[in-house]
Design a protein around this motif. Sequence first.
Motif, PDB file in Angstrom:
ATOM      1  N   ARG A 231     -31.664  57.759 118.528  1.00  0.00           N
ATOM      2  CA  ARG A 231     -32.755  58.429 119.255  1.00  0.00           C
ATOM      3  C   ARG A 231     -32.180  59.296 120.377  1.00  0.00           C
ATOM      4  O   ARG A 231     -32.625  60.417 120.591  1.00  0.00           O
ATOM      5  N   LEU A 232     -31.180  58.770 121.063  1.00  0.00           N
ATOM      6  CA  LEU A 232     -30.566  59.538 122.153  1.00  0.00           C
ATOM      7  C   LEU A 232     -29.790  60.723 121.604  1.00  0.00           C
ATOM      8  O   LEU A 232     -29.816  61.821 122.164  1.00  0.00           O
TER       9      LEU A 232
ATOM     10  N   PRO B 132     -33.654  65.072 125.896  1.00  0.00           N
ATOM     11  CA  PRO B 132     -32.999  65.983 126.819  1.00  0.00           C
ATOM     12  C   PRO B 132     -32.245  65.249 127.913  1.00  0.00           C
ATOM     13  O   PRO B 132     -32.761  64.318 128.511  1.00  0.00           O
TER      14      PRO B 132
ATOM     15  N   ARG C 223     -30.685  52.285 116.471  1.00  0.00           N
ATOM     16  CA  ARG C 223     -31.897  53.104 116.642  1.00  0.00           C
ATOM     17  C   ARG C 223     -31.891  53.830 117.984  1.00  0.00           C
ATOM     18  O   ARG C 223     -32.240  55.004 118.072  1.00  0.00           O
ATOM     19  N   VAL C 224     -31.524  53.088 119.032  1.00  0.00           N
ATOM     20  CA  VAL C 224     -31.535  53.693 120.374  1.00  0.00           C
ATOM     21  C   VAL C 224     -30.500  54.808 120.455  1.00  0.00           C
ATOM     22  O   VAL C 224     -30.789  55.907 120.950  1.00  0.00           O
ATOM     23  N   LEU C 225     -29.309  54.539 119.919  1.00  0.00           N
ATOM     24  CA  LEU C 225     -28.256  55.555 119.986  1.00  0.00           C
ATOM     25  C   LEU C 225     -28.650  56.782 119.159  1.00  0.00           C
ATOM     26  O   LEU C 225     -28.419  57.921 119.563  1.00  0.00           O
TER      27      LEU C 225
ATOM     28  N   LEU D 120     -31.254  47.568 116.451  1.00  0.00           N
ATOM     29  CA  LEU D 120     -31.867  48.121 117.665  1.00  0.00           C
ATOM     30  C   LEU D 120     -30.897  49.093 118.338  1.00  0.00           C
ATOM     31  O   LEU D 120     -31.271  50.208 118.722  1.00  0.00           O
ATOM     32  N   GLU D 121     -29.655  48.655 118.459  1.00  0.00           N
ATOM     33  CA  GLU D 121     -28.641  49.482 119.093  1.00  0.00           C
ATOM     34  C   GLU D 121     -28.507  50.810 118.351  1.00  0.00           C
ATOM     35  O   GLU D 121     -28.483  51.887 118.967  1.00  0.00           O
TER      36      GLU D 121
ATOM     37  N   GLU E 170     -38.964  35.993 118.765  1.00  0.00           N
ATOM     38  CA  GLU E 170     -37.603  36.487 118.524  1.00  0.00           C
ATOM     39  C   GLU E 170     -37.700  37.895 117.968  1.00  0.00           C
ATOM     40  O   GLU E 170     -38.609  38.199 117.188  1.00  0.00           O
ATOM     41  N   MET E 171     -36.745  38.722 118.327  1.00  0.00           N
ATOM     42  CA  MET E 171     -36.773  40.097 117.819  1.00  0.00           C
ATOM     43  C   MET E 171     -36.725  40.092 116.294  1.00  0.00           C
ATOM     44  O   MET E 171     -35.898  39.388 115.708  1.00  0.00           O
ATOM     45  N   PRO E 172     -37.595  40.870 115.655  1.00  0.00           N
ATOM     46  CA  PRO E 172     -37.615  40.864 114.194  1.00  0.00           C
ATOM     47  C   PRO E 172     -36.447  41.632 113.581  1.00  0.00           C
ATOM     48  O   PRO E 172     -36.235  41.564 112.376  1.00  0.00           O
ATOM     49  N   LEU E 173     -35.702  42.366 114.392  1.00  0.00           N
ATOM     50  CA  LEU E 173     -34.573  43.140 113.880  1.00  0.00           C
ATOM     51  C   LEU E 173     -33.282  42.609 114.484  1.00  0.00           C
ATOM     52  O   LEU E 173     -33.278  42.135 115.616  1.00  0.00           O
TER      53      LEU E 173
ATOM     54  N   PHE F  59     -29.782  42.739 116.437  1.00  0.00           N
ATOM     55  CA  PHE F  59     -29.435  43.559 117.593  1.00  0.00           C
ATOM     56  C   PHE F  59     -28.781  44.878 117.171  1.00  0.00           C
ATOM     57  O   PHE F  59     -29.061  45.938 117.731  1.00  0.00           O
TER      58      PHE F  59
ATOM     59  N   TRP G 216     -23.848  55.045 133.503  1.00  0.00           N
ATOM     60  CA  TRP G 216     -24.276  53.685 133.193  1.00  0.00           C
ATOM     61  C   TRP G 216     -23.465  52.643 133.931  1.00  0.00           C
ATOM     62  O   TRP G 216     -23.886  51.512 134.085  1.00  0.00           O
TER      63      TRP G 216
END
Lengths: 175, 264
Positions: free
Chosen positions: B74-75, B80, B70-72, B67-68, B59-62, B64, B90
């Motif tokens: 990062r983007l 670029p 973090r990804v946002l 994660l969401e 199971e994901m340790p974080l 959801f 999308w």
Amino acid sequence: MADGDQRALSELMRRHSQRLYRVAVGYLRNADEAMEAVQEAFVKAHRGAERWDRSAQVGPWLTRIIINESIDRYRRARRRRAAEEPLDEADPHGRWAAEGPSPERRVLGRELREHIDSAVGSLPDRQRAIFVLRHYEGMELQEIAGALNMRLGTVKSGLHRAVYRLRELLAPVAR
Amino acid sequence: MSLGHARWRRRTALLSAGALTGVERESAQAHVAGCPRCAAELAALSDTRRLLDAEPPAEMPLPFAELEARVLARLAAGVPAPVAAPARRWAPLLAPLAAAAAVALAVWGVRPSHQPVASPAPASTPALMAEAEPARPAEQEMLQRMERLLAREQAARYLNEAQDVLVTVTSGPPPCPKGMRRVEVEEQARQRSRALLARRASLALGHEEVASAQPVMAEVEEMLREVADLPSCVRAGRLQAMQREIGRRRLLMKIDLMTRELQG
């Protein structure tokens, strides 16, 4: 990022993140590394969205991204280890062989996990990818061939080798 | 072991992994039922399978949401953006489930009949150019851009695969049953080396977009030739010498840097 983009990305992550995590942790055998791989996979998917083949399904496309990301991460880690620890010419097999669990961590359950981590971790990159997609993701051989861009015969041969190698390595605890 | 049994051994392994279907599965099961040796192997492989199945699902340790976020983040932090990305790129990914399916991926939609570059096997450059001949100037420019992108992607993929072969061969080879201090070289790695060497001729290395990759390509080719010439069971010292040479040349680092440069 446009609102529409963000909503679509979030929905995609909601649908696929757990599945991609299972593939990544099956390959990398490390929860933190796997989490980072999933994160990076969605970033890459976002960057590559305009190159996505519209005739293809999203799931296999994301699977391909996560397995490639996992392979890349594992290789980088292996190179780091290799750079830090030069080969011992007197014992060429010592470092190259799979390491067993440390004595102080021989706790039931954890020990089993360590054995599996060690055994799966000792498979060559491609064999490991094939095994992970089959065992943890339940993909058909033809799907694996598509995801890894391999011939079906190569997938069969890789899985056969992986299965026998795991049997050999896990035999002491499988009995 | 007879050749026939070697074939069944392979099928038994696939059967134990649940990877056979239909006629293949039935014939393997029928063979195992009448072959004590294969039945014993299947039993042993099944023990391993049960052990692997006993591993609890990950199971994901974080949560959801994290994660969401973090990804946002990062983007938003400066990944670029692709050139002229469509505003709602999308939406097609949810096409099977949403009405947004109609939104097209405009960058690659110069012609509806074009398949965008599939990740593992892009369309060949000559084919694209053949279709490009009657194109209008704007389309011509777009196709030239695609051609440059393809040249870079093909070169990057080539280097990436070559790196995989070199790392696989020189790291962690299992001992060879033929004797002490010998290790096994996977047939697959040698075949991949030969295939890569054969494929190099088809890369558009003369293209200015990938001209900077040529020196690294030459070094990679040299090492791939060595791999292609290796026997299946080799002295460990020979692989160690190869590993040292790769290290001395800093070849893996060069491949990493060049791949990143090619991928932008």
